[in-house]
Design a protein around this motif. Structure first.
Motif, PDB file in Angstrom:
ATOM      1  N   LYS A 415      39.876  50.973  40.053  1.00  0.00           N
ATOM      2  CA  LYS A 415      38.536  51.124  40.617  1.00  0.00           C
ATOM      3  C   LYS A 415      38.548  51.605  42.073  1.00  0.00           C
ATOM      4  O   LYS A 415      37.579  52.209  42.538  1.00  0.00           O
ATOM      5  N   PHE A 866      28.887  50.700  38.344  1.00  0.00           N
ATOM      6  CA  PHE A 866      30.138  50.650  37.592  1.00  0.00           C
ATOM      7  C   PHE A 866      30.058  49.469  36.629  1.00  0.00           C
ATOM      8  O   PHE A 866      29.739  48.341  37.038  1.00  0.00           O
ATOM      9  N   ILE A 868      32.536  47.424  34.377  1.00  0.00           N
ATOM     10  CA  ILE A 868      33.988  47.331  34.171  1.00  0.00           C
ATOM     11  C   ILE A 868      34.324  46.078  33.354  1.00  0.00           C
ATOM     12  O   ILE A 868      34.314  44.966  33.885  1.00  0.00           O
ATOM     13  N   PRO A 875      36.187  51.385  34.430  1.00  0.00           N
ATOM     14  CA  PRO A 875      34.753  51.515  34.152  1.00  0.00           C
ATOM     15  C   PRO A 875      34.476  52.242  32.850  1.00  0.00           C
ATOM     16  O   PRO A 875      35.000  53.333  32.636  1.00  0.00           O
TER      17      PRO A 875
END
Ligand SMILES: Cc1ncc(COP(=O)(O)O)c(C=O)c1O
Length: 933
Positions: A415, A866, A868, A875
């Motif tokens: 990320k 995002f 995740i 993501p």
């Protein structure tokens, strides 16, 4: 596998192919010899040992004799001595000598003092007992020097004594010498004997080794494309030095020549530390050897920090923990001091003078430590970071990409890259990795997919905006790219493309020759050399002639063939970020950025400095920096050994799980064939170990395949247990057996070996897996018919009914500068900041039908954030991305505990239709405007 088992396996199978490497075979054969020697010594009547025992001992010695010729201790002389005792029937002495050798090898005492092989009295045992108490605390580090020369045993003895006589009490290290008689033996020696730190290459030695032991010859396959037979004999010395540099760049090589020393020195380049003219000056050689090892041993920042912590200082700034005062004077937190010890607090400082340095503007020991790290990791520049690779990635992305630039990224990257791209404002083209639906995992991005995107961007006239390709190597699950090929082919399309290789999991790779060839810094160096060479220009001219008549618009042809960059236009620009703390010795968060960029000085130095300032704390933790310095020292001196052992442990684990009948009922250790589809495995290698063929030499696969598997990352499929990966990790491994692992997928768990993994910890893991399998067997036997049906259904869900993995859908047109074009780049940053505006966002329920109704009505539903899930940990939606049916189905099918960015009680946060109605990118501009207001 315990030792006795290994030894008996060898005795039974007699197959060297059962051994992954010669070190394992060596250790197991000595253990077997010891057990035979004990039985020989105890045979009654005395001296009348049965022939089979004598023969077994003789066979073990025959096997060890060539192996020991590459080690100073015990060495091949010891094998001859043992053979004589055995032949004479002196079994008591034989037993004592074997016992002494095995004990010295196991305890490493031979590194601290000389261990006589013959029968010794009590004095020797007393010395050993004393040493066991505190000797090793004061011992000087030990290493071995490999001397390459075809000399008589008399001269060899003289040489050894000559160098030993040079020892001085003030020497920081001790070493022993081992002489090998040929070119091939030298290569086997440096690859097999991890004690070697320096090599003295003399002259007049032959090419071939006398030893034909297959397991030793296997090392020779590591030298790659080079045909040794083509080297002229008077070039052996130089050629050998260069090959050693390629295989183990950390070693010091000294070349002794009888030719013109000045002429030879001009041709060896950086493969040698020094060239000597046929000299016999032992002291000169001795001092050079020690100085060479000391260059790697020094750790400037750690040394400075230790010295600083001993100085008396008064602390009148904001750091009460410094010198431990706030702890030692406390009535309530003194146990913290007891736990950590005082040194950690004595070294707690933010001083940038008094022998220390500033991370933000290094001029002293931090600068030196970074330079040493650059040397060790093969970089032109190295920067330390104290906030992990998460920070390193943001620094590099910010330093290289500006708003409007286009960056190609693997979608399942960490990320920190996505956040880095938000900060930089670059437009993003997400690349899809090949899916592994059977294990709910992604692999890596095929080269064809990368080339396809680059060619598409070229056709759209956007290649000048394409700045960087960002890939994860190796991936969390251990998929390793063919780094050289990816860079070469991409540079053929875009000659100044910058590469950022996220090597968070791959810092150790530099220290094993097989792995090194797939690291960013190694490939950068190699490509740099290649594009400078006349041979490449010749090949490039032939390539041009061959491709001249091909249709430039015919994408299929260009995608199908290998491409070559123009040597007059290409720029090698490579960055690698490494979580040193994940795979080497460093405190948590200790990471490094390595750079080999031809344009760094001209174009990047300033922006890099700014980006580094943006993300680096003004109070960096000195303990972390010191640990990076010491971690570098360690890998330059014993990285080769430690990584070799780490791979060996992983191989043992693979073999045990694969061959154990009970384990294979519930578990499957995924092989390279399971994780890399056939089309990306040109070598055809399916598995590094299989029951029918034993070990496969992985060099071939690592040299040529599009993707390989880092063997030290072991993905265990657990679907047949009826437990999903997360439950298996948390409820079974962690809570019940105290085994910590990091990553899971729906039906797999990932184990990793590291440089600290021991044979006992590997054995414990196998033991635990066997216990789990036994419990499952029992539970299944005792289950009622309905319980059995439930269990079977669970297994089916985990092994057959797996949700398809969704690809990246697309950015919504509102976040595309060029919504009518056919290239997919999108403005992550515009979407990210628009989501700060609450009025532009709403929630659609995933479970109450809200989301489905919107999709059914044909609305473009666009994520604000995002999303995740853990696992898989990357993501499945990014800001500005259109939510597809496949993504919704996947989210519903996920039964994981954590989905970051998603609030089940509210639903999925999406942009309102009104917010998306604005002109393309006006959205982003509007956000910037309102931020300014
Ligand atoms: C591929 C990858 N890159 C970067 C990171 C972040 O590294 P660090 O934990 O050192 O910040 C991770 C962390 O797991 C990772 O897996």
């Amino acid at each position: 596998m315990d030792k006795a088992e290994g030894a008996s396996r060898l005795a039974n199978s007699g197959s060297l192919g059962d051994y992954y490497n010669a070190s394992q075979l060596r250790a197991d054969t000595w253990t077997r010899l010891k057990s035979v020697a004990v039985r020989l010594a105890n045979a009654e009547p005395r001296g009348a040992a049965p022939d089979p025992l004598r023969q077994e001992a003789a066979r073990a010695i025959d096997l060890l004799t060539p192996i020991e010729s590459y080690w100073a201790f015990p060495g091949h002389d010891a094998c001859s001595q043992l053979r004589r005792l055995l032949d004479k029937g002196e079994f008591i002495d034989f037993g004592c000598a074997v016992e002494r050798i095995v004990r010295a090898l196991m305890s490493n005492s031979y590194r601290r003092r000389s261990v006589p092989i013959g029968l010794q009295g009590d004095a020797d045992d007393e010395e050993e007992a004393l040493e066991a108490k505190d000797g090793h605390l004061h011992a000087r580090p030990y290493f071995e020097v490999l001397i390459v020369d075809s000399m008589s045993s008399h001269y060899e003895h003289q040489l050894r004594l000559g160098l030993r006589d040079m020892r001085r009490p003030e020497d920081p290290f001790v070493y022993e010498t081992v002489v090998v008689p040929s070119f091939e033996d030298a290569l086997i020696g440096v690859l097999f004997n991890h004690n070697v730190q320096a090599v003295v290459v003399r002259y007049g030695f032959p090419l071939r080794s006398r030893h034909k032991l297959e397991i030793l010859q296997r090392h020779l396959s590591r030298i790659g494309d080079c045909d040794l037979g083509e080297i002229p004999p008077d070039e052996y010395g130089i050629a050998l030095s260069k090959l050693i540099r390629k295989l183990r760049p950390e070693l010091d090589v000294y070349l002794v020549t009888d030719q013109s020393v000045e002429e030879v020195a001009g041709r060896v380049g950086d493969s040698c530390r020094r060239v000597f003219y046929n000299q016999e000056d032992y002291m000169e050689l001795h001092l050079n050897i020690l100085r060479g090892v000391n260059r790697r041993y020094e750790s400037p920042f750690f040394t400075a920090l230790k010295a600083y912590s001993k100085q008396p200082t008064g602390v009148f700034h904001a750091m009460p923990i410094s010198r431990g005062k706030s702890i030692s004077k406390s009535h309530w937190i003194r146990d913290m001091g007891d736990f950590y010890g005082m040194n950690i607090f004595l070294a707690e400082t933010s001083a940038t003078s008094g022998g220390l340095d500033s991370l933000l503007e290094p001029q002293g020991p931090i600068k030196k430590a970074q330079e040493l790290a650059a040397r060790a990791f093969g970089a032109r520049q190295t920067f330390f970071a104290t906030n992990g690779t998460s920070t390193c990635n943001k620094i590099v992305v910010q330093a290289l990409a500006r708003p409007g630039d286009i960056v190609l990224v693997d979608r399942d990257c960490h990320k920190s890259h996505h956040y880095g791209l938000v900060l930089s404002g670059a437009e993003v083209v997400y690349l899809d990795s090949y899916p592994l639906p059977d294990y709910s995992m992604y692999g890596a991005v095929p080269l064809k997919e990368i080339k396809r995107r680059l060619i598409q961007l070229k056709r759209a006239g956007k290649l000048d905006r394409v700045k960087m390709l960002l890939l994860t190597n190796c991936t969390f699950d251990g998929i390793v790219y063919n780094v050289e090929r990816v860079m070469e082919e991409c540079l053929a399309i875009k000659p100044d493309l910058v590469f950022l290789w996220d090597e968070a999991w791959f810092a150790f790779a530099r220290f094993a020759p097989t792995y090194r060839q797939r690291t960013a810094m190694h490939c950068a160096e190699m490509l740099r050399e290649r594009y400078r060479s006349a041979a490449y220009r010749e090949r490039y001219a032939a390539y041009r002639a061959e491709t001249e008549d091909l249709d430039p618009e015919d994408d299929a042809t260009w995608l199908a063939r290998s491409l070559m960059p123009d040597p007059d236009r290409v720029r090698v620009r490579v960055y690698a970020t490494q979580s040193t703390h994940k795979t080497l010795t460093a405190l948590r968060q200790g990471s490094m950025i390595h750079i080999h960029d031809q344009d760094y000085k001209a174009k990047v130095e300033e922006p890099f400095h700014e980006a580094y300032m943006t993300h680096t704390s003004t109070s960096p933790n000195y303990q972390i920096l010191a640990s990076l310095d010491v971690g570098r020292r360690q890998v330059e001196l014993e990285g080769f050994e430690l990584v070799q052992k780490q791979v060996e442990m992983a191989m043992v684990l693979r073999e045990r799980v694969t061959t154990h009948p009970l384990l294979s009922k519930y578990f499957k250790m995924l092989s390279v064939g399971d994780l890399v589809p056939e089309e990306y495995r040109q070598s055809g290698i399916q598995s590094y170990y299989d029951e029918d063929h034993g070990w496969t030499d992985i060099w071939e696969a690592w040299a040529h395949d599009e993707f390989t598997l880092d063997a030290t990352r072991l993905t265990l499929s657990v679907g047949r247990t009826g437990l999903d990966g997360d439950t298996f990790k948390t409820d079974v491994l962690m809570d019940k057996y105290g085994i910590q692992i990091n990553k899971t997928s729906r039906n797999t768990v990932l184990f990793m070996t590291n440089i600290g993994t021991t044979r006992s910890s590997t054995a414990y893991l196998i033991e635990v897996l066997v216990r789990i399998a036994e419990e499952l067997d029992e539970r299944f036997e005792d289950a009622s018919p309905p319980e059995r049906r439930i269990q079977e259904r669970r297994v089916r869900t985990l092994t057959e009914d797996l949700p398809p993995l969704p690809d990246f859908s697309r950015f919504h047109d509102a976040f595309r500068r060029d919504p009518t074009g056919d290239t997919p780049e999108g403005d992550l940053r515009a979407a990210y900041f628009l989501s700060y505006d609450d009025a532009a966002c709403e929630y659609l329920g995933l479970l109450d039908g809200g989301l489905d109704a919107a999709l059914d009505a044909g609305r473009d539903v666009v994520s604000t954030s995002f999303i995740i899930p853990y696992p898989p940990g990357f993501p499945i939606l990014v800001p500005g991305q259109v939510v597809s049916r496949e993504i919704v189905d996947f989210m519903r099918a996920l039964d994981v505990r954590e989905i970051h960015g998603y609030r089940p009680e509210l639903g999925l946060r999406v942009f309102t239709e009104a917010a998306l109605g604005a002109e393309p990118l006006a959205v982003g501009l509007r956000t910037e405007k309102s931020a300014a207001e």
